[in-house]
Enzyme design. Structure first.
Site, mmCIF file in Angstrom:
data_model
loop_
_atom_site.group_PDB
_atom_site.id
_atom_site.type_symbol
_atom_site.label_atom_id
_atom_site.label_comp_id
_atom_site.label_asym_id
_atom_site.label_seq_id
_atom_site.Cartn_x
_atom_site.Cartn_y
_atom_site.Cartn_z
ATOM 1 N N GLY A 23 -3.884 -32.874 10.924
ATOM 2 C CA GLY A 23 -3.868 -33.861 12.002
ATOM 3 C C GLY A 23 -3.121 -33.435 13.153
ATOM 4 O O GLY A 23 -1.945 -32.887 12.660
ATOM 5 N N GLN A 73 2.237 -34.684 20.535
ATOM 6 C CA GLN A 73 2.751 -33.358 19.918
ATOM 7 C C GLN A 73 2.480 -32.111 20.418
ATOM 8 O O GLN A 73 2.954 -30.861 20.329
ATOM 9 C CB GLN A 73 2.038 -33.302 18.230
ATOM 10 C CG GLN A 73 2.595 -34.401 17.420
ATOM 11 C CD GLN A 73 1.780 -34.197 16.003
ATOM 12 O OE1 GLN A 73 0.830 -34.572 15.824
ATOM 13 N NE2 GLN A 73 2.489 -33.632 14.976
ATOM 14 N N CYS A 95 4.387 -32.952 8.554
ATOM 15 C CA CYS A 95 4.041 -33.067 9.691
ATOM 16 C C CYS A 95 4.417 -32.065 10.577
ATOM 17 O O CYS A 95 5.168 -31.272 10.655
ATOM 18 C CB CYS A 95 4.997 -34.400 10.519
ATOM 19 S SG CYS A 95 4.725 -34.576 12.196
ATOM 20 N N LEU A 96 3.256 -31.553 11.609
ATOM 21 C CA LEU A 96 3.561 -30.269 12.388
ATOM 22 C C LEU A 96 4.838 -30.317 13.184
ATOM 23 O O LEU A 96 5.489 -29.172 13.674
ATOM 24 C CB LEU A 96 2.306 -29.934 13.258
ATOM 25 C CG LEU A 96 1.152 -29.509 12.412
ATOM 26 C CD1 LEU A 96 0.013 -28.995 13.131
ATOM 27 C CD2 LEU A 96 1.468 -28.137 11.261
ATOM 28 N N HIS A 154 -0.770 -42.048 10.034
ATOM 29 C CA HIS A 154 0.063 -41.096 10.327
ATOM 30 C C HIS A 154 0.264 -40.847 11.863
ATOM 31 O O HIS A 154 0.945 -40.961 12.606
ATOM 32 C CB HIS A 154 0.430 -39.915 9.413
ATOM 33 C CG HIS A 154 1.005 -38.923 9.803
ATOM 34 N ND1 HIS A 154 2.303 -38.371 9.288
ATOM 35 C CD2 HIS A 154 1.147 -37.976 11.085
ATOM 36 C CE1 HIS A 154 2.899 -37.404 9.707
ATOM 37 N NE2 HIS A 154 2.279 -36.996 11.016
ATOM 38 N N GLU A 155 -1.213 -40.238 12.205
ATOM 39 C CA GLU A 155 -1.552 -39.933 13.667
ATOM 40 C C GLU A 155 -1.291 -41.081 14.778
ATOM 41 O O GLU A 155 -0.619 -40.913 15.756
ATOM 42 C CB GLU A 155 -3.000 -39.357 13.666
ATOM 43 C CG GLU A 155 -2.965 -38.005 12.894
ATOM 44 C CD GLU A 155 -1.826 -36.917 12.764
ATOM 45 O OE1 GLU A 155 -1.524 -36.934 14.055
ATOM 46 O OE2 GLU A 155 -1.755 -36.233 12.163
ATOM 47 N N HIS A 184 2.123 -41.488 15.771
ATOM 48 C CA HIS A 184 2.515 -40.662 16.917
ATOM 49 C C HIS A 184 2.344 -41.334 18.508
ATOM 50 O O HIS A 184 3.150 -40.844 19.087
ATOM 51 C CB HIS A 184 2.031 -39.289 16.833
ATOM 52 C CG HIS A 184 2.560 -38.434 15.771
ATOM 53 N ND1 HIS A 184 3.691 -37.733 15.932
ATOM 54 C CD2 HIS A 184 1.992 -37.863 14.665
ATOM 55 C CE1 HIS A 184 3.858 -36.920 14.760
ATOM 56 N NE2 HIS A 184 2.812 -36.864 14.054
HETATM 57 CO CO CO Z 1 2.912 -35.851 12.555
#
Ligand code: CO
Length: 178
Positions: free
Chosen positions: A46, A51, A96-97, A138-139, A142
């Site tokens: 995701g 991000q 997480c990226l 999670h997304e 953000h």
């Molecule tokens: Co993340």
């Protein structure tokens, strides 16, 4: 390779609250397509707009397809709103990226009902559970400036202190170079 730069922990953009998307135009299609490519290049499941430095409420998800490693089910989710959730939560491992080399157990609602818009602005409502529900939670975090390290116990966070400090410092260096 995707040219999009993924923002790393320490970048203040990750801590901002994003604004609703109001224009469902070609630009949005272009950006979400690039985000899908960046997510896949970086082996993420995701990626949320903040991000990549965009403070708007949208995200992309690429769910692995069971039994076929090369395939992903792609979702572009705009202006998501979690309408309902289960009482019960489940613990599962997340990465997480924006937090390279960190994986932690995070508690999330087991099932959720979410309303969102697609790339054309059409509204949808889905009820989902398990892994997909976890990724959506999670997304959408953000979009509120919340990261998975905010969702773990203070003890676990203190164990990560060194790693987080290094990420912040690398981040400063990147910003000086850029
Ligand atoms: Co993340």
């Amino acid at each position: 390779m995707s040219k999009m730069k993924i923002r790393i922990y320490g970048d203040p953009v990750l801590r901002q609250v994003s604004e609703d998307v109001t224009e469902f135009d070609e630009e949005l299609q272009k950006v979400t397509t690039e985000m899908v490519a960046a997510m896949i290049d970086n082996e993420g499941v995701g990626l949320a707009a903040p991000q990549v430095g965009i403070l708007e409420r949208f995200l992309v998800i690429g769910l692995p397809v069971e039994g076929d490693e090369d395939k992903r089910r792609i979702f572009v989710i705009i202006n998501p709103e979690i309408l309902e959730h289960s009482e019960e939560s489940v613990i599962g491992e997340e990465g997480c990226l924006s937090l390279p080399d960190i994986t932690e157990d995070v508690s999330r609602y087991n099932s959720i009902k979410v309303r969102f818009q697609d790339i054309f602005g059409e509204f949808h409502e889905i009820a989902t559970e398990g892994y997909f529900a976890r990724v959506i939670q999670h997304e959408t975090d953000h979009l509120e400036g919340v990261l998975l390290v905010d969702r773990i116990s203070p003890l676990k966070r203190s164990l990560l202190r060194g790693k987080l400090k290094r990420l912040r410092e690398q981040q400063k260096e990147i910003n000086v170079k850029a």
